[in-house]
Design a protein around this motif. Sequence first.
Motif, PDB file in Angstrom:
ATOM      1  N   ALA A 358       0.808  -1.219   0.000  1.00 13.02           N
ATOM      2  CA  ALA A 358       0.000   0.000   0.000  1.00 13.02           C
ATOM      3  C   ALA A 358       0.842   1.270   0.000  1.00 13.02           C
ATOM      4  O   ALA A 358       0.450   2.280  -0.587  1.00 13.02           O
ATOM      5  N   THR A 359       1.973   1.243   0.645  1.00 12.38           N
ATOM      6  CA  THR A 359       2.743   2.478   0.828  1.00 12.38           C
ATOM      7  C   THR A 359       4.129   2.440   0.186  1.00 12.38           C
ATOM      8  O   THR A 359       4.744   3.493   0.010  1.00 12.38           O
ATOM      9  N   GLU A 361       6.627   1.493   1.672  1.00  7.99           N
ATOM     10  CA  GLU A 361       7.626   1.626   2.736  1.00  7.99           C
ATOM     11  C   GLU A 361       8.219   0.257   3.075  1.00  7.99           C
ATOM     12  O   GLU A 361       7.566  -0.777   2.916  1.00  7.99           O
ATOM     13  N   ASP A 395       8.821  -3.151  15.323  1.00 10.11           N
ATOM     14  CA  ASP A 395       7.595  -3.844  14.942  1.00 10.11           C
ATOM     15  C   ASP A 395       7.462  -3.829  13.422  1.00 10.11           C
ATOM     16  O   ASP A 395       8.310  -3.283  12.711  1.00 10.11           O
ATOM     17  N   ILE A 396       6.388  -4.420  12.935  1.00 10.27           N
ATOM     18  CA  ILE A 396       6.257  -4.574  11.486  1.00 10.27           C
ATOM     19  C   ILE A 396       6.183  -3.226  10.767  1.00 10.27           C
ATOM     20  O   ILE A 396       6.585  -3.095   9.616  1.00 10.27           O
ATOM     21  N   LEU A 397       5.706  -2.199  11.479  1.00  8.95           N
ATOM     22  CA  LEU A 397       5.589  -0.882  10.860  1.00  8.95           C
ATOM     23  C   LEU A 397       6.906  -0.119  10.876  1.00  8.95           C
ATOM     24  O   LEU A 397       7.036   0.908  10.228  1.00  8.95           O
ATOM     25  N   GLY A 398       7.858  -0.608  11.626  1.00  9.55           N
ATOM     26  CA  GLY A 398       9.145   0.091  11.711  1.00  9.55           C
ATOM     27  C   GLY A 398       9.126   1.243  12.694  1.00  9.55           C
ATOM     28  O   GLY A 398       9.924   2.175  12.568  1.00  9.55           O
ATOM     29  N   ASN A 399       8.230   1.186  13.667  1.00 13.45           N
ATOM     30  CA  ASN A 399       8.217   2.239  14.693  1.00 13.45           C
ATOM     31  C   ASN A 399       9.483   2.187  15.536  1.00 13.45           C
ATOM     32  O   ASN A 399      10.280   1.256  15.424  1.00 13.45           O
ATOM     33  N   ASP A 400       9.641   3.198  16.381  1.00 15.30           N
ATOM     34  CA  ASP A 400      10.825   3.253  17.245  1.00 15.30           C
ATOM     35  C   ASP A 400      11.026   1.900  17.924  1.00 15.30           C
ATOM     36  O   ASP A 400      10.065   1.288  18.397  1.00 15.30           O
TER      37      ASP A 400
ATOM     38  N   HIS B  99      -2.157   1.942  10.510  1.00 14.02           N
ATOM     39  CA  HIS B  99      -1.344   2.091   9.308  1.00 14.02           C
ATOM     40  C   HIS B  99      -2.138   1.522   8.133  1.00 14.02           C
ATOM     41  O   HIS B  99      -3.099   0.763   8.322  1.00 14.02           O
ATOM     42  N   ALA B 100      -1.710   1.866   6.943  1.00 14.47           N
ATOM     43  CA  ALA B 100      -2.393   1.354   5.752  1.00 14.47           C
ATOM     44  C   ALA B 100      -2.450  -0.175   5.742  1.00 14.47           C
ATOM     45  O   ALA B 100      -3.362  -0.765   5.166  1.00 14.47           O
ATOM     46  N   LYS B 367       4.486   8.303  15.321  1.00 15.43           N
ATOM     47  CA  LYS B 367       5.215   7.342  16.160  1.00 15.43           C
ATOM     48  C   LYS B 367       4.571   5.966  16.164  1.00 15.43           C
ATOM     49  O   LYS B 367       5.205   4.983  16.538  1.00 15.43           O
ATOM     50  N   ALA B 368       3.302   5.910  15.797  1.00 20.22           N
ATOM     51  CA  ALA B 368       2.633   4.612  15.721  1.00 20.22           C
ATOM     52  C   ALA B 368       2.423   4.168  14.285  1.00 20.22           C
ATOM     53  O   ALA B 368       1.919   3.076  14.047  1.00 20.22           O
ATOM     54  N   GLN B 369       2.778   5.027  13.351  1.00 20.11           N
ATOM     55  CA  GLN B 369       2.509   4.717  11.946  1.00 20.11           C
ATOM     56  C   GLN B 369       3.791   4.486  11.148  1.00 20.11           C
ATOM     57  O   GLN B 369       3.846   4.775   9.954  1.00 20.11           O
ATOM     58  N   GLY B 370       4.791   4.021  11.822  1.00 21.35           N
ATOM     59  CA  GLY B 370       6.035   3.703  11.137  1.00 21.35           C
ATOM     60  C   GLY B 370       6.857   4.921  10.769  1.00 21.35           C
ATOM     61  O   GLY B 370       7.723   4.855   9.894  1.00 21.35           O
ATOM     62  N   THR B 372       5.787   7.765   9.444  1.00 20.91           N
ATOM     63  CA  THR B 372       5.161   8.644   8.464  1.00 20.91           C
ATOM     64  C   THR B 372       3.692   8.799   8.811  1.00 20.91           C
ATOM     65  O   THR B 372       2.931   7.828   8.703  1.00 20.91           O
TER      66      THR B 372
END
Lengths: 415, 420
Positions: A358-359, A361, A395-400, B99-100, B367-370, B372
């Motif tokens: 989707a992104t 990223e 995490d999977i989203l790549g957060n801190d 997130h998406a 911070k929770a959306q990777g 972005t």
Amino acid sequence: MKKQVMKKYTMKHFVFLFALSMVALQSFAQDKKDSTKQGGQSSTAQSGTTQDAVYRRPFITSFANTSIGGYAEANTNYFVENGVTEGFSMEMRRFNLFVFSSISSRIKLLAELEFEHGVEEISLETALVDFEIDPALTLRGGILLAPVGAYNLRHDSPLYEIVERPLVATQIIPSTLSSIGFGVYGRTFFSDFIATYDAYIVNGLQDGIILNSAGRTFLQAGKSKEIFGESANGVPALTGKVGLRKRGLGEIGVSYYGGIYNRFRRDGVVVDAQRSLHIFAFDANATLGGILLQGEAAMNIVDVPDNAGEFYGRRQWGAYLDAVAPVWTGAVLDYTNAVLNATVRLEYIDYNVGRFAATGETIGDDVIAVAAGVSFRPTPQTVFRLNYRQHWTHDILGNDPVRRAGIQFGIATYF
Amino acid sequence: MKSITKKIFHKIAFLHYQTLVLMSVCLLALTACDILLPPAPAAEEVLGEPIDGLTAEQQATHIQGDGEFARIFGVAEGLGPMFNAASCESCHAGDGKGHALTTLTRFGRMNGSTFDPMITEGGPQLQNRSIAGYMPEALPAHASGVTHLLPPAVTGLGYLAAVPDEALLALADPNDRNGDGISGVPNELSPHEFFRPLPMHKQLNGRYIGRFGRKAGAIDLLQQVSAAYRNDMGITSDFISEELFNVQTGAFTGDNVPDPEVSASVVNNVVFYMRTLKVPPRRNADASNVKAGEQMFTRIGCAGCHVATLKTGASDIAALNEVEFHPYTDLLLHDMGAELDDGYTEGSAKTSEWRTTPLWGIGLSAKAQGGTASYLHDGRAKTLPDAIKLHGGESARSRDRFQTLSEAEKQQLITFLQSL
């Protein structure tokens, strides 16, 4: 999210006591006038080929043609994750019993019974019979260790200076990976080299490596006690390894494990597509300038159905590198060749290689880890370890990243 | 004992240099523990903390709920047969916005003047993932209303849940009597079968006010959580025990895990966890440009919908009992115009109406959306100015005023939003 943060006195006391005990040992060691310094022995791990590891273990007691032995490992844990700790605890990781029998000049049996965390998990990790036709050709059958990576074959805790197993060897390669199988192995010698090979068919990993309670592609979850009894899908997995060892230097190896992991057929009716799993690994170890370097890199490719979504990685990879340097050799108490090692391990694993559809990223879900410490070996068979380790987990989203760090003290010994 | 001690100290005086190195390492570890062991992130940078003042029993329930919120379901635990995500936390990472990856799709169509959620065709929620051997749903071709919904942050929901209906009705202005162009209305919903009215609830001809969800389509957190278990994860509970089947393919078989897959206690613990999460922390709230931005926010009319302060009613949790808080929402529906009309709705809301999104925590979205951030219900806006530009309908006047601000004034307003 927030839990009570406990004071760290326990861990500080533990570090302090360890330091004091090491000082005391050193002091007493200097009393022994006949202490003889010998070359540093960082561990017992790298003598012989990786292929030998299953037999290159100390067996202490023999009855006729049968010997028994084993190893035990225990450790303490004190970890803090983003400022939160569950406190100090201890665990008895493993108590393993080996049985070896030289049934005849060409037939050998080896078995390993493992008790994890007391009797929380009991498994027959190895139970194999070898029939040697020639050193270049030995038939093997039974419950065997899949020859994928070096760690899976040589995973006994007393061989290592770090308490934890390498992440790549538990998360990318699901060590300890053993299964019922049959095949051949052998070796050949030329000049200063020993070349080895292994090739087996085995009951493969099963459903569960996706859509599991880990929420990611996780090969460990594909292991099942059922694979010792029957194949889940009737298609054997293939596994093999080739290695090359140069005497006095080290060894490299490349290996593979693969097959169909899902139960695609029920009552003879095909109910799903056949989904494949492939693991490729490269391992190496060498002693350079007295410093032992050993490591492993592995990648797996998993056919994940589109319906499962992007949580489940189609590709995963990871690697680790250990460096072990003997910093002191001498006599302690009755041990004339005790060794103190300094060690460091660098690790990385990526559970989900790729980008979000989707992104665009980069998908996160990775771990960077570093461990460092000292180990003390009064004999090559026994190791006391003090490790510090830290993980950065995205995490999977790549957060801190979530930071987790702590100190472990452990003992592991063959018997 | 004394002689042994003396002996040790005597030996220490003649230590081998390696031992000194060892001692140094150990002492370094000893003294550097606070550096080597990771501290908690700064409180103003994280969501997901429990509210202050919980009793020990309440803290235990909160932790229990936290564990359930993080629990990942696999096939063996009842995941599916269709699902969108495998855990609460996979949609609400760190209790923040989604997130998406986990955007939900809901659909339906207009049937005359009423909205048809197309239940017989798998609506209103599209379960786009499934376990092995099972087909996920496909979006029906004749669905005229399709919306994509980013999972919202879940912090501070206990405060929103505790606002009396009367307070929301007092904010409503369906006929725009004050002439500000803003006419908030409550979403009036038929209560779900396990709804238990509390003193704060007010019955409106057999209906109750919805306040949770992008369309305010859920009356209380119990409805929101139990529906999420079933519709998002395919996990049945004591509250909704019927498995999620794919009616599009006629696959009326489940996942081979007996229903209900979680108990009422599990769901209630998660509800309690969400009720007892702190409000999102402010950052730099006292900075002059932040204060100036807030004044600008009020001056151009944003605060007409994004009401800064609400007050809870009586609550069984002391920390939630009759306290003022600052969510920047009125929890009412507002017509957002054609810009945000996806042709989909829930309850009594029109397709162009959306519940005012609480702005608290918006500065921590990334911070929770990777890393972005994305804004609005479906994440279509990548910056706050873009999000403001997409406000239409009742908010068009405020949007137009924002456009007339100087760049410095705009920046002040954005800085204020980022401080929330």
